[in-house]
Design an enzyme around this catalytic site. Structure first.
Site, short mmCIF file in Angstrom:
data_model
loop_
_atom_site.label_atom_id
_atom_site.label_comp_id
_atom_site.label_asym_id
_atom_site.label_seq_id
_atom_site.Cartn_x
_atom_site.Cartn_y
_atom_site.Cartn_z
N ARG A 206 -17.59 1.30 3.59
CA ARG A 206 -16.28 2.13 3.14
C ARG A 206 -16.15 3.56 3.81
O ARG A 206 -15.17 3.89 4.39
CB ARG A 206 -16.52 2.76 1.39
N ASP B 121 -15.26 2.74 -5.59
CA ASP B 121 -14.59 2.76 -4.24
C ASP B 121 -13.67 3.66 -4.18
O ASP B 121 -13.52 4.54 -2.94
CB ASP B 121 -13.81 1.36 -3.99
N ASP C 144 -2.70 -6.81 -5.55
CA ASP C 144 -2.66 -5.25 -5.63
C ASP C 144 -2.14 -4.62 -4.82
O ASP C 144 -1.12 -3.89 -5.09
CB ASP C 144 -4.18 -4.92 -6.23
N SER D 14 -13.55 -10.88 -8.92
CA SER D 14 -13.17 -9.88 -8.14
C SER D 14 -14.30 -9.75 -7.05
O SER D 14 -15.41 -9.63 -7.30
CB SER D 14 -13.21 -8.51 -8.94
#
Length: 409
Positions: free
Chosen positions: A95, A124, A15, A179
């Site tokens: 994050r 996210d 990606d 994922s």
């Protein structure tokens, strides 16, 4: 004239690799890739060559493992922050640290924008963008997966073909797999059979850090952790820094099938999603810290702290790390850790963490008080008056109800 710069949060996966030529083609940006190392291990191998091959002018690999442990993990461990009773916030805690480092690189490079590869359905995107906005409100944020008029790729096949058209031949295939998000604290798994809550996870293919309890050793293993002011200092008699303790606990916990959870959670954007999380070391550390707090925290403080733990878990899950509320909750939690010092022993056995004794110089446990034999500090007769006063509202209400019932006759 120099091109404007964009900092891309780069993982090295398909990606974000496809995003590099897309950013150059769509916005004519000079692309600065930034990979933030939170302990994802071998996933970082070969990144520089891949980024440069894909058209990036520069790649930063920033190691924030110790910062991640000390500034993000430990406040959540000390608080006992767990989202929806199960999720130990492995992705959510990382994050804000990543967002902070992206902003630092953007300032260093005089970039005008930060780009991330998070999808429009997940948590996210919120965590990255709230973090960036709180630290650098002037920077533009580019989220390709939400820009459907400009980002037309809808599948891995599309991305692979796009890369080939731009002369980028990379070792990716179109096969769909789980994922995953990995860091020092955990690894998460979504996709494939997990998208159907009626199906059991295929643990043989899925697990990375752990074995299932059924495949764990038949013999238990003893573990001892010492804490000072709520921070782990040694493991099995050996002093280590925090990241090393977590790494070793991951190995021990994974070996014994500790910390595997299967959860259907409520995402911030409103949908439910199912995931399997492996958090072997984190599960052990949280349990050990909680066992020590049982000895040293008074009842009233423990009750308020429990409520604030749930609030902190929500705040962190929703990406609101850089907020006054998080700071205030953390300040309260830090004050409660002053006497969380001592030693915790337990056994690991087939997915279980079994208590084996806890000691602290600040323990509020009194053997003479807790014993069934009468101690000097406790007079059984005092309980009479206490129960009368403690139960007075119940007694008054019951008397009123009896009076009403009598009057109705």
């Amino acid at each position: 004239m120099m091109k404007e710069k964009v900092v891309l949060a780069y993982s090295g996966g398909l990606d974000t690799t496809a995003v590099i030529p897309w950013l150059k083609e769509t916005f004519n940006y000079d692309v600065i890739c930034c990979c933030i190392d939170c302990g994802q291990g071998e996933e970082l191998d070969g990144l520089e060559e891949r980024a440069k091959m894909s058209g990036a002018s520069k790649l930063y690999i920033e190691n924030i493992v110790d910062e991640f442990c000390e500034d993000y993990i430990m406040p959540c461990v000390q608080a006992g922050a767990v989202y929806e009773n199960k999720y130990l916030l492995g992705t959510a805690m990382a994050r804000p640290g990543i967002a902070k480092k992206l902003v630092e690189i953007a300032r260093k490079e005089n970039a005008v924008a930060i780009c991330h590869g998070a999808t429009g359905k997940g948590n996210d995107q919120i965590r990255f963008e709230l973090g960036i906005t709180a630290l650098a409100p002037d920077l533009k944020i580019i989220a390709p997966w939400r820009m459907t008029d400009l980002w037309t790729m809808q599948s891995r096949e599309d991305e692979i073909e796009y890369c080939k058209q731009h002369g980028i031949d990379l070792p990716f295939d179109a096969k769909h797999s789980y994922s995953r998000d990995r860091n020092l604290w955990h690894i998460s798994h979504e996709g494939l059979e997990l998208e159907d809550p009626s199906l059991a996870p295929n643990y043989d293919d899925l697990l990375v850090l752990s074995v299932t309890p059924e495949k764990a050793p038949d013999q238990p293993e003893d573990v001892t952790i010492t804490f000072e002011k709520g921070i782990p200092k040694s493991l099995n008699g050996k002093e280590m820094k925090l990241s090393e303790i977590i790494t070793e606990l991951n190995s021990l916990g994974g070996k014994h099938g500790i910390g595997i959870i299967d959860i259907v959670e409520n995402r911030v954007v409103g949908m439910k999603s199912r995931g399997v999380y492996e958090t072997p070391g984190g599960t052990i550390l949280m349990e050990a810290h909680q066992q020590l707090e049982e000895l040293v925290l008074d009842r009233a403080t423990h009750e308020v702290k429990k409520n604030l733990a749930n609030k902190l878990a929500q705040v962190v899950y929703e990406g609101k790390w850089f907020t006054p509320l998080r700071e205030a909750i953390q300040a309260f939690v830090t004050s409660t850790q002053e006497y969380v010092t001592g030693e915790v022993k337990f056994k690991l056995y087939k997915g279980n963490i079994i208590k084996a004794g806890t000691t602290s110089p600040y323990s509020l446990y009194s053997e003479s008080l807790a014993s069934f034999t009468t101690g000097d500090l406790y007079d059984h007769h005092d309980a009479d008056g206490f129960i009368n006063l403690f139960g007075l509202p119940l007694k008054v209400r019951a008397m009123k109800l009896m009076e009403e019932k009598h009057n109705q006759k």
